[in-house]
Design a protein around this motif. Structure first.
Motif: not given
Length: 461
Positions: A31, A69, A102, A106
């Motif tokens: 991302a 994100k 996380d 993501y």
């Protein structure tokens, strides 16, 4: 044959559909923060990490609220950094572990080096060098995977600092040479190759200065620590100044410039209080203790050591060592369990794919055999039909030959004799002769009709 070709094409279409329906596992793309506001907040947060950490929670909250994100990942990273600088190590590790989850969720791979570097520092400050080196190595591997030169420089510097700190610790093997300086100078050479890595040089100058300070080469310690201080002052890197001032102050103190040296040490101590970093403040008391002990001022030295001990107890370093290790181990265990479950799922999926492929191949083989058998039957029927037609043609030709040659020859002779009898003067039964001539003509017409029919059949008309 056209029907067989259509069946083959249809079969391959069916098999293709079966194979294309297999489950595919696509790697999660990394991302990126496309939102300019998010990127600006991340840049601001990175700058504050080395200056005013009290502002980090505000930046972290703003990033979290964006819902982006990448913003969520850096929100967790800045929270973990703030807690680390505040000497709330257990909370920092918990935040770091959540941040790791996380990042994985993501796909924000660019943050891996920094979060693993933070985890490595937490373990180092708890004197758990084994886990510190493991986390640092992961950070370096991710930096190389991301082709992030700045992160590579930072992680090499961190590795060298760990090597040096470990060798200074109690019970460390000091028989082998300290190789940390080689790593530091190699990283420094890379950082000096481009102006964009100017900030990377600050911790490198500080670490090289510390190395020469610890090895008694005070002139070089002053040289490199001075370079680090100049860059840190230029860029407002307050946390870095606590190290640069410290090594410069100690080197000056040990070379006889005690007032000037202590001036730098006090400046470093003031900054640690300003930026509210109790762990660093504790270290400053220990460094000042070393100086007064060296000067023989035992009273001042004992007072500083007492402050350092009091602060060390308050940050609960030894307790943190166990809890931090437990937190990361729990995360790593959960991650391995997840990876194992994913591996089992992949194996089951591959098994299903293999079954589908094998079934498709078996169907193909069976279908091909059926088609071949069908083709052979049709081909044989065609061959028999062709052979039968040839035999028929030959029979018809034979009949035509017999009719045109074998039968017409005596008939022609009979008709000729009738003509001769008609021309003779002898008395004959004219009625019988007429009937004989009529029968001969009908027979000739019939033979001609048969020949014509046979010729037409032979031509396929």
């Amino acid at each position: 044959m056209a029907a067989i070709a259509k069946l083959i094409i249809f079969f391959f279409c069916v098999v293709g559909c079966l194979l294309s329906c297999r489950e595919k596992v696509a790697e999660k793309p990394a991302a990126k923060a496309n939102n300019p506001d998010v990127q600006q907040l991340i840049t601001q947060g990175k700058r504050l990490q080395n200056a005013h950490i009290d502002s980090l929670p505000v930046i972290s909250e703003q990033l979290r609220k964006t819902g982006d994100k990448t913003g969520i990942v850096y929100s967790g990273l800045f929270t973990a950094h703030y807690l680390w600088m505040s000497s709330r190590h257990e909370e920092s590790m918990a935040a770091a572990v959540k941040c790791l989850a996380d990042i994985e969720k993501y796909g924000v791979k660019e943050a891996y080096p920094e979060i693993y570097g933070l985890i490595a520092n937490l373990h180092k400050e708890s004197t758990n060098f084994k886990m510190a080196f493991e986390a640092q190595q992961k950070a370096l591997e991710w930096a190389r995977t991301n082709k992030d030169t700045a992160a590579i420089i930072n992680m090499l510097s961190l590795k060298a600092m760990f090597i040096h700190s470990y060798r200074k610790g109690a019970g460390a093997d000091t028989s082998m040479p300290d190789t940390s300086i080689n790593v530091q100078l190699r990283a420094l050479k890379v950082a000096q190759a481009s102006p964009k890595y100017e900030l990377m040089r600050i911790p490198l100058y500080d670490n090289v200065g510390q190395f020469y300070l610890d090895t008694g080469d005070y002139s070089r310690a002053i040289e490199y620590a001075g370079k680090g201080v100049a860059l840190a002052e230029k860029n407002g890197r307050k946390r870095s100044l606590t190290y640069g001032y410290c090594w410069l102050g100690q080197a000056l103190f040990y070379t006889g410039q005690r007032e000037r040296g202590m001036e730098y040490l006090n400046k470093a101590l003031a900054i640690t209080k300003e930026i509210k970093e109790p762990y660093r403040e504790m270290e400053m008391y220990e460094h000042m203790y070393d100086c007064y002990l060296f000067a023989g001022d035992y009273k001042t030295a004992i007072g500083l050591l007492s402050k350092a001990k009091e602060m060390r107890d308050s940050v609960r370093v030894r307790v943190n060592e166990v809890k931090l290790s437990e937190l990361q181990i729990k995360y790593e265990t959960a991650r391995k369990d997840k990876e194992l479950a994913e591996m089992n799922e992949r194996q089951a999926r591959q098994k299903r794919q293999l079954i589908v492929t094998v079934a498709g191949c078996v169907l193909f083989i069976v279908f091909t055999i059926i088609l071949l058998l069908q083709y052979r039957i049709i081909r044989r029927d065609n061959q028999l039909r062709i052979l039968s037609n040839k035999r028929k043609d030959r029979a018809l030709e034979q009949i035509a030959f017999i009719q045109s040659h074998e039968l017409r020859k005596p008939l022609a002779s009979i008709l000729g004799l009738i003509s001769v009898i008609k021309l003779s003067d002898k008395e004959i039964d004219k009625d019988a002769l007429s009937k004989l001539e009529q029968a001969g003509g009908e027979l000739d017409t019939a033979i001609r009709s048969i020949i014509t029919h046979v010729e037409e059949e032979a031509k396929g008309e």
